[in-house]
Design a protein around this motif. Structure first.
Motif, short mmCIF file in Angstrom:
data_model
loop_
_atom_site.label_atom_id
_atom_site.label_comp_id
_atom_site.label_asym_id
_atom_site.label_seq_id
_atom_site.Cartn_x
_atom_site.Cartn_y
_atom_site.Cartn_z
N MET A 1 17.02 -52.93 13.22
CA MET A 1 18.48 -52.95 13.06
C MET A 1 19.02 -54.37 13.11
SD MET A 1 19.99 -51.49 16.70
CE MET A 1 19.32 -49.87 16.46
N VAL A 2 20.22 -54.50 12.57
CA VAL A 2 20.98 -55.74 12.63
C VAL A 2 22.26 -55.44 13.38
CG1 VAL A 2 22.22 -57.49 11.30
CG2 VAL A 2 20.04 -56.62 10.46
N VAL A 3 22.57 -56.22 14.43
CA VAL A 3 23.74 -55.97 15.26
C VAL A 3 24.73 -57.11 15.11
CG1 VAL A 3 24.58 -55.68 17.63
CG2 VAL A 3 22.44 -54.59 16.91
N ASP A 4 25.96 -56.77 14.78
CA ASP A 4 27.04 -57.73 14.58
C ASP A 4 27.63 -58.12 15.93
OD1 ASP A 4 29.27 -59.16 13.84
OD2 ASP A 4 29.96 -57.72 12.33
N LEU A 5 27.31 -59.32 16.40
CA LEU A 5 27.75 -59.74 17.73
C LEU A 5 29.24 -60.02 17.81
CD1 LEU A 5 24.79 -62.11 18.64
CD2 LEU A 5 25.26 -59.85 19.61
N ALA A 6 29.88 -60.29 16.68
CA ALA A 6 31.33 -60.52 16.69
C ALA A 6 32.07 -59.27 17.13
CB ALA A 6 31.80 -60.95 15.30
N VAL A 7 31.46 -58.10 16.91
CA VAL A 7 32.06 -56.83 17.32
C VAL A 7 31.44 -56.34 18.62
CG1 VAL A 7 32.48 -54.43 16.67
CG2 VAL A 7 32.54 -56.21 14.93
N VAL A 8 30.13 -56.34 18.71
CA VAL A 8 29.45 -55.76 19.87
C VAL A 8 29.54 -56.67 21.09
CG1 VAL A 8 27.22 -54.95 20.75
CG2 VAL A 8 27.89 -54.45 18.39
#
Length: 264
Positions: A79-86
């Motif tokens: 998976m790829v996790v968007d740190l700007a949101v998470v």
């Protein structure tokens, strides 16, 4: 949406039915927020460009990651996790609030795992090498959850409290593990067991391990649930836990994250 304080009050109330208010408050004091993620659009909110499967977003010039124990075996993109949101959803953690985290894994009992941080503005969309499974791309949704420490973590955090809980269990007054009670919605794990998506941050759901290594504390980057159509980590109730030592997380050195496969 339940705010963090309401969630903590509910956790305390659930536990108090089994262990009394004093013990419940002491356990809840150690609870940490995590972000639960899944591909079900009915669970939580969209997490930016976060997604399960698909291609990786790698820093320019970065090669594909391989299993550290078996350097000839390339890992699968998980998976790829968007740190700007998470990142902002995880107030108890030390996650950066920029970029993305690429998670790589391998099915089976292997603990092969890799984490790579990248800037989406400059990242190169990279497909896995030939012969490596590319899972269908699915958008990730998520929600914050409050997680309680398991038995071994609680023993490290508060030995006296852990002993009091153990005495209650031996006397038959505590019917379920305190972690299951704390994390259920109604306080009855049999009726509404916590939804097991993929967990980022907080305390993992493992049964025989601790987030402490000597005097060092580690943090959960991702609990990648197995037993689904994507990954199988040696059993339907097994997960891959990708953790990182606190000093490495503070330094943003995600290359030092490592995996452990255990039953949840």
């Amino acid at each position: 949406m339940i705010d963090p304080e309401q969630r903590r009050e509910r956790m305390t109330r659930n536990l108090a039915r089994h262990v009394g208010t004093s013990l419940a408050e002491r356990i809840t004091a150690f609870a940490h927020t995590g972000v639960e993620m899944c591909t079900n659009s009915d669970i939580g909110e969209p997490l930016g460009i976060s997604r399960f499967g698909g291609d990786a977003l790698l820093p320019p010039g970065t090669g594909w990651p391989y299993d550290y124990k078996h350097p000839e075996i390339p890992l699968e993109p998980a998976m790829v996790v968007d740190l700007a949101v998470v990142g902002p959803m995880h107030p108890d953690g030390l996650l950066p609030h920029h970029g993305v985290l690429n998670f790589f894994a391998k099915s089976g009992y292997s603990c092969g795992a890799k984490v790579m941080h990248a800037d989406p503005a400059t990242a190169v969309t990279t497909s896995p090498p030939e012969g490596v499974q590319r899972h269908a791309e699915e958008a990730l949704n998520g929600r914050t959850v409050l997680t309680a420490p398991g038995d071994e973590d609680l023993e490290r955090l508060a030995p006296d409290l852990a002993q009091e809980l153990e005495d209650l269990e031996l006397s038959g007054q505590l019917n379920y593990a305190h972690k299951s009670i704390a994390e259920s919605d109604s306080g009855d794990p049999k009726k509404d067991e916590r939804f097991f998506g993929h967990l980022m941050g907080g305390f993992p759901s493992w049964q025989q391990a601790t987030m402490f290594h000597g005097t060092e504390k580690a943090h959960l980057l991702l609990e990648l649930s197995g037993g689904n159509r994507h990954f199988d980590f040696g059993g339907p109730s097994n997960s891959l836990y990708i953790v990182i030592k606190e000093q490495d997380l503070r330094a943003g050195d995600f290359d030092k994250a490592y995996g452990a496969t255990q039953c949840r």
